[in-house]
Design an enzyme around this catalytic site. Structure first.
Site, short mmCIF file in Angstrom:
data_model
loop_
_atom_site.label_atom_id
_atom_site.label_comp_id
_atom_site.label_asym_id
_atom_site.label_seq_id
_atom_site.Cartn_x
_atom_site.Cartn_y
_atom_site.Cartn_z
N ALA A 1 0.87 -1.18 0.00
CA ALA A 1 0.00 0.00 0.00
C ALA A 1 0.90 1.22 0.00
O ALA A 1 2.07 1.15 0.42
CB ALA A 1 -0.87 -0.02 1.25
N GLY B 1 0.57 -4.88 0.90
CA GLY B 1 -0.63 -4.92 0.06
C GLY B 1 -0.38 -5.61 -1.29
O GLY B 1 -1.32 -6.13 -1.90
N GLU C 1 -0.71 -9.20 -0.55
CA GLU C 1 -2.14 -9.41 -0.26
C GLU C 1 -2.95 -9.44 -1.56
O GLU C 1 -3.90 -10.21 -1.69
CB GLU C 1 -2.64 -8.30 0.68
N GLU D 1 4.56 -5.15 7.32
CA GLU D 1 3.83 -4.04 7.96
C GLU D 1 4.26 -3.77 9.39
O GLU D 1 4.26 -2.62 9.82
CB GLU D 1 2.31 -4.32 7.91
#
Ligand code: CAA
Length: 256
Positions: free
Chosen positions: A66, A112, A115, A135
């Site tokens: 992200a 992300g 993911e 993270e």
């Protein structure tokens, strides 16, 4: 629809969606997530497309996570909303997509990015790929489904280790652990993904969408019942008539 952060190319019945922010290692900002979500909707409804391949622009990154710059100043509420919207707008949508989604992991797949790959149905990695959920090194946890999908793919113990140590694993280890299905040299990645997509495209689209739905229910209560219902549903389709007639008459089925 026109997109700013992604490109879509069509190869016969396969749509290749390229995340196109190479200067930011294809990090997922909100706009990119929204565009990817719209693209999945659009391609899900396009009957000439049978398989979707997602990859990253360049030879360095699939997606490096992200976009950290975008959320660094967020409050708890904004963080929760970011995760919720992202999961609904994109990650769950990919997992529930009625067409097979293949992640062609061409480099870093972090946070992300991993993911996104894990929400996809099939993962193929290039030999240079590095994967992880780092993270906790940023003081946060995976928010786009990583704590749920990683243990399902590699087991709880390995997921605990990978997430808590914020480690990266290479493509070979990812394959040994079941995180990716196969590993190929980088210059063969897209050909391998397209070849698999073409093979999948020859089969019944309606049967595949019923299979995806049933497989997605494998770890839920009622998974066997979902299989029974979807199995029955297939009997009412033209594809079932075509597939069984082709077999009995010793010809190849035509599911176009
Ligand atoms: N967000 C925003 N920008 C990112 C980014 C990210 N996740 N990853 C890389 N970039 C940017 C860098 O800031 C840099 O931009 P500038 O040139 O403008 O400075 C550019 O991409 C190139 O990156 P690096 O210079 O860092 O490249 P490198 O080769 O030295 O390192 C890397 C590569 C190890 C992948 C490193 O970029 C990195 O650690 N990236 C962050 C990985 C990460 O922590 N991902 C998890 C994000 S959090 C998340 O995903 C939360 C969630 O689950 C919802």
């Amino acid at each position: 629809m026109t997109y700013r952060n992604i490109k879509i190319a069509v190869d016969q019945k396969t749509a290749v969606v390229v995340i196109n922010r190479p200067k930011k290692l294809n990090a997922l900002n909100r706009e990119t997530i929204a565009e990817l979500g719209s693209a999945i909707d659009e391609l899900s409804h396009n009957s000439s497309i049978r398989v979707i391949v997602i990859t990253g622009e360049g030879d360095k990154a699939f997606v490096a996570g992200a976009d950290i710059a975008e959320f660094a100043h967020f409050s708890s509420e904004e963080g929760q909303e970011l995760a919720q919207r992202g999961q609904e707008e994109l990650f769950d949508k990919i997992e529930m997509c009625p067409k097979i989604v293949i992640a062609a992991i061409n480099g870093y797949a972090l946070g992300g990015g991993l993911e996104l790959a894990m929400a996809s149905h099939i993962r193929i990695a290039s030999e240079n790929a590095l994967m992880g959920l780092p993270e906790v090194s940023l003081g946060v946890i995976p928010g786009y489904g990583g704590t749920q999908r990683l243990p399902k793919l590699i087991g709880k113990g390995r997921a605990m280790e990978l997430i808590s140590a914020a480690s990266m694993i290479d493509a070979k280890k990812a394959c040994d652990w079941g995180l990716v299905n196969s590993v190929v040299p980088q210059d063969e990645l897209m050909d391998t993904a397209i070849k698999l997509a073409t093979k999948i495209s020859k089969n019944s689209a309606s049967a595949i969408s019923n299979a995806i739905d049933a497989i997605n229910a494998y770890d839920q209560d009622g998974g066997f019942q979902r299989e029974i219902e979807n199995f029955g549903h297939c009997f009412g389709t033209d594809d079932f008539k075509e597939g069984t007639d082709a077999f009995l008459n010793k010809r190849k089925p035509n599911f176009d």
